[in-house]
Design a protein around this motif. Sequence first.
Motif, short mmCIF file in Angstrom:
data_model
loop_
_atom_site.label_atom_id
_atom_site.label_comp_id
_atom_site.label_asym_id
_atom_site.label_seq_id
_atom_site.Cartn_x
_atom_site.Cartn_y
_atom_site.Cartn_z
N PRO A 352 0.81 -1.23 0.00
CA PRO A 352 0.00 0.00 0.00
C PRO A 352 0.84 1.27 0.00
CG PRO A 352 -0.16 -1.15 2.12
CD PRO A 352 0.49 -2.09 1.15
N PHE A 353 1.94 1.27 0.71
CA PHE A 353 2.76 2.48 0.78
C PHE A 353 3.50 2.73 -0.53
CE2 PHE A 353 2.26 0.92 5.13
CZ PHE A 353 1.64 2.03 5.69
N ALA A 354 3.92 1.65 -1.20
CA ALA A 354 4.54 1.81 -2.51
C ALA A 354 3.53 2.34 -3.52
CB ALA A 354 5.11 0.48 -2.98
N ILE A 355 2.31 1.85 -3.46
CA ILE A 355 1.27 2.34 -4.37
C ILE A 355 0.98 3.81 -4.10
CG2 ILE A 355 -1.17 2.11 -4.96
CD1 ILE A 355 -0.89 -0.90 -4.43
N LEU A 356 0.89 4.19 -2.84
CA LEU A 356 0.60 5.58 -2.50
C LEU A 356 1.72 6.52 -2.91
CD1 LEU A 356 -1.09 5.18 1.01
CD2 LEU A 356 -2.19 5.96 -1.09
N ARG A 357 2.98 6.03 -2.87
CA ARG A 357 4.09 6.88 -3.28
C ARG A 357 3.99 7.25 -4.75
NH1 ARG A 357 7.16 3.75 0.41
NH2 ARG A 357 7.74 2.28 -1.24
N THR A 358 3.56 6.29 -5.58
CA THR A 358 3.46 6.58 -7.02
C THR A 358 2.20 7.37 -7.35
OG1 THR A 358 2.31 4.49 -7.49
CG2 THR A 358 4.72 4.47 -7.55
N ALA A 359 1.21 7.30 -6.47
CA ALA A 359 -0.04 8.04 -6.70
C ALA A 359 -0.21 9.12 -5.64
CB ALA A 359 -1.22 7.08 -6.67
N GLU A 360 0.91 9.76 -5.26
CA GLU A 360 0.90 10.70 -4.15
C GLU A 360 0.16 11.98 -4.50
OE1 GLU A 360 4.06 12.83 -1.06
OE2 GLU A 360 4.78 11.68 -2.78
N ASP A 361 -0.60 12.47 -3.52
CA ASP A 361 -1.29 13.75 -3.64
C ASP A 361 -0.48 14.78 -2.87
OD1 ASP A 361 -3.09 15.83 -3.90
OD2 ASP A 361 -4.33 15.14 -2.21
N ARG A 362 0.02 15.79 -3.58
CA ARG A 362 0.90 16.77 -2.94
C ARG A 362 0.21 18.07 -2.58
NH1 ARG A 362 3.78 13.84 -6.65
NH2 ARG A 362 5.77 12.97 -5.92
N ASP A 363 -1.08 18.15 -2.77
CA ASP A 363 -1.84 19.36 -2.46
C ASP A 363 -2.66 19.13 -1.20
OD1 ASP A 363 -3.31 21.65 -2.33
OD2 ASP A 363 -4.13 21.53 -4.37
N ASP A 364 -2.15 19.58 -0.06
CA ASP A 364 -2.84 19.36 1.21
C ASP A 364 -3.96 20.37 1.45
OD1 ASP A 364 -1.23 17.21 1.79
OD2 ASP A 364 0.26 18.41 2.87
N SER A 365 -3.98 21.45 0.68
CA SER A 365 -5.00 22.47 0.93
C SER A 365 -6.40 21.98 0.54
CB SER A 365 -4.66 23.75 0.15
OG SER A 365 -4.64 23.50 -1.25
N ASN A 366 -6.48 21.19 -0.51
CA ASN A 366 -7.75 20.60 -0.92
C ASN A 366 -7.46 19.16 -1.33
OD1 ASN A 366 -10.35 20.07 -1.74
ND2 ASN A 366 -10.23 21.30 -3.61
N PRO A 367 -7.28 18.26 -0.36
CA PRO A 367 -6.74 16.94 -0.65
C PRO A 367 -7.68 16.05 -1.44
CG PRO A 367 -7.49 17.04 1.61
CD PRO A 367 -7.61 18.42 1.07
N LEU A 368 -7.09 15.09 -2.15
CA LEU A 368 -7.86 14.01 -2.74
C LEU A 368 -8.13 12.99 -1.65
CD1 LEU A 368 -5.82 13.45 -6.05
CD2 LEU A 368 -7.75 15.00 -5.64
N LEU A 384 -4.36 -4.27 2.36
CA LEU A 384 -4.10 -3.28 1.32
C LEU A 384 -5.20 -2.20 1.31
CD1 LEU A 384 -2.37 -2.56 -1.27
CD2 LEU A 384 -4.17 -3.71 -2.55
N LEU A 385 -6.45 -2.62 1.32
CA LEU A 385 -7.55 -1.66 1.23
C LEU A 385 -7.64 -0.78 2.47
CD1 LEU A 385 -10.23 -4.05 -0.35
CD2 LEU A 385 -8.87 -2.29 -1.52
N GLU A 386 -7.42 -1.38 3.64
CA GLU A 386 -7.51 -0.62 4.88
C GLU A 386 -6.39 0.42 4.98
OE1 GLU A 386 -6.96 0.41 9.08
OE2 GLU A 386 -5.60 -0.87 7.92
N GLN A 387 -5.18 0.04 4.61
CA GLN A 387 -4.04 0.95 4.70
C GLN A 387 -4.10 2.05 3.64
OE1 GLN A 387 -1.13 0.59 7.18
NE2 GLN A 387 -3.10 -0.09 7.97
N LEU A 388 -4.57 1.72 2.43
CA LEU A 388 -4.71 2.75 1.40
C LEU A 388 -5.66 3.85 1.86
CD1 LEU A 388 -4.95 0.68 -1.93
CD2 LEU A 388 -3.07 2.16 -1.21
N ALA A 389 -6.78 3.46 2.48
CA ALA A 389 -7.74 4.45 2.95
C ALA A 389 -7.19 5.25 4.12
CB ALA A 389 -9.05 3.76 3.34
#
Length: 604
Positions: A352-368, A384-389
């Motif tokens: 999950p952390f490797a997936i999140l690194r490649t799909a990282e959201d860098r805008d904290d003001s209005n996050p995805l 995987l699903l619990e950690q991604l969320a």
Amino acid sequence: MNKQRTLAALRVRRITLPLIALATLAAAILSVACADDAQQAESEQPTRVAQTVEQVEQQQAMEQQAAQQESYAMVDQQQTAQTAVAEYEHQQQAEQEAMQEQAQQEQAAAYPSSGGGQSQQETSTFRPSPGATTFEDYPTIGWRVTVDDDTSTFSLDVDRTSYFLALNWVEAGYAIEPASVRAEEWINAFDYHYDLPDVDDSFAVTTDILEHPLHDDLHLVRIATQAPEFVDDTPLNVTLVLDASGSMQEGNRVEIARAAAESIRSGLGSDDRIAVVLFSDSIVDSESHQPPDDRDIRRIIERLRPTGSTNVQAGLNLGVRFADEIRRERPNAHNHVVLMSDGVANVDATDPFAILRTAEDRDDSNPLRLITVGVGIANYNDVLLEQLAQYGNGWYRYLQDVNQARSTFSRENWLALSVPFADQARAQVRWDHESVAAWRLVGYENRVTADHNFEQDRKEFAEIPMGSATTVFFEVELSDTAISKGLVDLGEVELRWLTPMSSESNRQQVWMVSSISRFGDDGFLDLGSVVALAADRYSWFGQDGLSGETMALAADHIRELASRFANLPEDIVNSRAAVDFGKLLFSMGAIAGGHESENPGYSR
């Protein structure tokens, strides 16, 4: 004992008397047959003194044939008698088995009220856990002495997936996997009817103290937070990322995911926008954000079919790209990325952390906000699903069937869930030394954090949708002085969170002062305590290194909690949620029965 002997004697007489009658009947049949044969033999004796050799031989042959027929007749009659006896015995056995089965069913139905007490072999009809399931068995939280550690810090949590996953397993005939049980998600699956806050910019916080249902020398403390409900006309940007891999063909996973996706789409308004990504080992089909009634969007949702392997990374990467593009075009909208999958990633990044690194959201003001929706039983990756969320600034749901998919993401529910009240919400409880001698947090094992992290805004802290409630239970040892008072000063709880869109930092402090309730004073408080402790104790069965004595204690506790549950008010016990929980209690009791002690002795 005398009653049992009498019943046993009656059963013996019930079987023996018909057997004697059958034996007498068989003997009578044989006697008549023998008399007839003898009479026939006498009538066939020769009347002439002189016979030729040929006549003598003929007579001998006739006598041998008669003897043989007599033998055959006796065998046939013996077999007839034996068959009758066998059929009778078979009928008696079938009746006894039917009676035993009925008794077991009645016992199963009565288990919550009786507490069971049967061994696993006697009560369990559940299948072993399905194959290829992945759970994280978090170590249970131990006791803390207040003079050594007076602070508990943890993320709030509104997930309830662990509960509905267990319910789906039980209804499919499987035993609950102890490692799948996260007590906080069982607790938060229930509606405790908390009052809404008086204002729209803070939580309503309530504190209760309850006599412990298992220990005379302990108490439970419940801390509840209730988010406000309000009207929010902020438009939505929704990106659906749908798993179209081969593993989704099991059961009705595709139908559930398609129903949920279509419910989300149909619940959106004309000011909202939606995109769809289908993935397997690569991208199968996609469409960037369009109005919800767009023909291509509807076509792609309908096209969802299972094929190939599972590349979650590829699906999320494209989904996040679409979501970031529409966020730049529509900066005043809430942004949700919804992943629907069984979580079985087996191509490219699978962590999950490797997936999140490649799909990282860098805008904290209005996050995805990454929402994960799980489907399936066997071949399912909960971790995987619990950690991604959790680390994707979102929440996690599990869908059992098509009807639940449609109700969970109906327009009313979806619009409520999609409007965030608080981002990165966490709590810190600071206990009063004079009132609380020792304490233990029930559940929240993967939500606890170091006390100094409370000052930081971190993505793993929960998003709280408007109108949502979070319930926390502590087991505590109160001082004699605190118990003797009418009101107990427990200490204080502080909440911190960010306001969505503006990222404004908020804090709320509440003094925890409450009287002590008896079990039976508040039905919903009692229900929450039973759910919390039952889930907590059952999770012990999945942990390594715990002694047999500890396992026996957990089993005894589950039995006692089942009895407590059965004595809750009828309007609570007869509710749909409580009936479902009763199914889980029965399954838990069947597994725990193999660990019960002969003489339960409750101690911490």
